[in-house]
Scaffold this motif. Sequence first.
Motif, PDB file in Angstrom:
ATOM      1  N   UNK A 173       3.398  20.874  -2.772  1.00  0.00           N
ATOM      2  CA  UNK A 173       2.009  20.506  -2.461  1.00  0.00           C
ATOM      3  C   UNK A 173       1.497  19.485  -3.466  1.00  0.00           C
ATOM      4  N   UNK A 174       1.741  19.715  -4.742  1.00  0.00           N
ATOM      5  CA  UNK A 174       1.300  18.788  -5.780  1.00  0.00           C
ATOM      6  C   UNK A 174       1.957  17.429  -5.661  1.00  0.00           C
ATOM      7  N   UNK A 175       3.250  17.404  -5.389  1.00  0.00           N
ATOM      8  CA  UNK A 175       3.969  16.132  -5.239  1.00  0.00           C
ATOM      9  C   UNK A 175       3.447  15.316  -4.058  1.00  0.00           C
ATOM     10  N   UNK A 176       2.907  16.007  -3.063  1.00  0.00           N
ATOM     11  CA  UNK A 176       2.365  15.329  -1.887  1.00  0.00           C
ATOM     12  C   UNK A 176       0.876  15.022  -2.010  1.00  0.00           C
ATOM     13  N   UNK A 177       0.324  15.292  -3.201  1.00  0.00           N
ATOM     14  CA  UNK A 177      -1.056  14.918  -3.462  1.00  0.00           C
ATOM     15  C   UNK A 177      -2.094  15.937  -3.071  1.00  0.00           C
ATOM     16  N   UNK A 178      -1.682  17.149  -2.772  1.00  0.00           N
ATOM     17  CA  UNK A 178      -2.640  18.207  -2.433  1.00  0.00           C
ATOM     18  C   UNK A 178      -3.021  18.945  -3.709  1.00  0.00           C
ATOM     19  N   UNK A 179      -4.302  19.150  -3.898  1.00  0.00           N
ATOM     20  CA  UNK A 179      -4.754  19.856  -5.102  1.00  0.00           C
ATOM     21  C   UNK A 179      -4.658  21.367  -4.931  1.00  0.00           C
ATOM     22  N   UNK A 180      -4.587  21.825  -3.686  1.00  0.00           N
ATOM     23  CA  UNK A 180      -4.514  23.263  -3.427  1.00  0.00           C
ATOM     24  C   UNK A 180      -3.368  23.574  -2.470  1.00  0.00           C
TER      25      UNK A 180
ATOM     26  N   UNK B  18       0.829  -1.205   0.000  1.00  0.00           N
ATOM     27  CA  UNK B  18       0.000   0.000   0.000  1.00  0.00           C
ATOM     28  C   UNK B  18       0.863   1.254   0.000  1.00  0.00           C
ATOM     29  N   UNK B  19       1.947   1.231   0.744  1.00  0.00           N
ATOM     30  CA  UNK B  19       2.859   2.376   0.770  1.00  0.00           C
ATOM     31  C   UNK B  19       3.476   2.605  -0.603  1.00  0.00           C
ATOM     32  N   UNK B  20       3.856   1.525  -1.276  1.00  0.00           N
ATOM     33  CA  UNK B  20       4.409   1.653  -2.632  1.00  0.00           C
ATOM     34  C   UNK B  20       3.375   2.300  -3.561  1.00  0.00           C
ATOM     35  N   UNK B  21       2.140   1.837  -3.481  1.00  0.00           N
ATOM     36  CA  UNK B  21       1.074   2.419  -4.309  1.00  0.00           C
ATOM     37  C   UNK B  21       0.892   3.904  -3.994  1.00  0.00           C
ATOM     38  N   UNK B  22       0.883   4.255  -2.722  1.00  0.00           N
ATOM     39  CA  UNK B  22       0.679   5.658  -2.348  1.00  0.00           C
ATOM     40  C   UNK B  22       1.816   6.547  -2.858  1.00  0.00           C
ATOM     41  N   UNK B  23       3.035   6.052  -2.805  1.00  0.00           N
ATOM     42  CA  UNK B  23       4.165   6.822  -3.327  1.00  0.00           C
ATOM     43  C   UNK B  23       3.971   7.123  -4.814  1.00  0.00           C
ATOM     44  N   UNK B  24       3.388   6.200  -5.522  1.00  0.00           N
ATOM     45  CA  UNK B  24       3.122   6.395  -6.950  1.00  0.00           C
ATOM     46  C   UNK B  24       1.933   7.318  -7.159  1.00  0.00           C
ATOM     47  N   UNK B  25       0.879   7.121  -6.371  1.00  0.00           N
ATOM     48  CA  UNK B  25      -0.363   7.866  -6.569  1.00  0.00           C
ATOM     49  C   UNK B  25      -0.303   9.307  -6.077  1.00  0.00           C
ATOM     50  N   UNK B  26       0.525   9.606  -5.078  1.00  0.00           N
ATOM     51  CA  UNK B  26       0.555  10.948  -4.492  1.00  0.00           C
ATOM     52  C   UNK B  26       0.779  12.044  -5.539  1.00  0.00           C
ATOM     53  N   UNK B  27       1.851  12.005  -6.317  1.00  0.00           N
ATOM     54  CA  UNK B  27       2.067  13.112  -7.256  1.00  0.00           C
ATOM     55  C   UNK B  27       1.018  13.186  -8.369  1.00  0.00           C
ATOM     56  N   UNK B  28       0.272  12.120  -8.559  1.00  0.00           N
ATOM     57  CA  UNK B  28      -0.780  12.120  -9.578  1.00  0.00           C
ATOM     58  C   UNK B  28      -2.100  12.628  -9.014  1.00  0.00           C
ATOM     59  N   UNK B  29      -2.134  12.910  -7.710  1.00  0.00           N
ATOM     60  CA  UNK B  29      -3.365  13.370  -7.079  1.00  0.00           C
ATOM     61  C   UNK B  29      -4.407  12.268  -6.953  1.00  0.00           C
ATOM     62  N   UNK B  30      -3.955  11.018  -6.928  1.00  0.00           N
ATOM     63  CA  UNK B  30      -4.880   9.888  -6.891  1.00  0.00           C
ATOM     64  C   UNK B  30      -4.724   9.047  -5.625  1.00  0.00           C
ATOM     65  N   UNK B  31      -4.176   9.618  -4.592  1.00  0.00           N
ATOM     66  CA  UNK B  31      -3.944   8.877  -3.352  1.00  0.00           C
ATOM     67  C   UNK B  31      -5.220   8.829  -2.520  1.00  0.00           C
ATOM     68  N   UNK B  32      -6.173   8.030  -2.978  1.00  0.00           N
ATOM     69  CA  UNK B  32      -7.432   7.870  -2.256  1.00  0.00           C
ATOM     70  C   UNK B  32      -7.638   6.400  -1.925  1.00  0.00           C
TER      71      UNK B  32
END
Length: 163
Positions: free
Chosen positions: A125-132, A58-72
């Motif tokens: 902020x974007x790299x950490x998955x924040x949209x704002x 799950x951590x590996x997936x989150x590392x990938x998804x965070x910069x894409x804004x898809x860490x849900x």
Amino acid sequence: DKLWAMLSYLIPLIAIVVLFMEDKKNRPYVKFSAVQSLVAHLIDLLPGSSPASTLAELKRHLHIFLPMGRATLAQLALARHCSVRKLQRQLEDAGESFSALLCGIRRDLVPQYLGNPRLDIGQVAGLLGFSRHASFTRWFIQQYACTPQQWRRQHAQTTATNN
């Protein structure tokens, strides 16, 4: 040994089910979602599928998804081919919550990103998955009791003092 005995019993059954599936025009077809969920269940039974290995995945997936804004939670469940509820149970079994896992990964990454002066705060902020930018700043203040800009200045002064 029991697992391999079960697999050697189930694999021919899966093959038989797949071979005999037909659509309305009597053409063979494979319903991949059914096979996929069965295989995922069997993989969960393998010895390496402990809560700890689930957490690492799950951590590996989150590392990938965070910069894409898809860490849900929904995106993680989709990536793991399971329901959101099943993923929540897996996290509970590992003694973790999704929000704590996400927060921990962000806390691990933020010093690396903010320590890079070439990245502005919005990019971090974007790299950490924040949209704002404001959402990131609010989260950062809750975690570190200062703004990202203040942290960056303090870090730059500490680095300059150590050199």
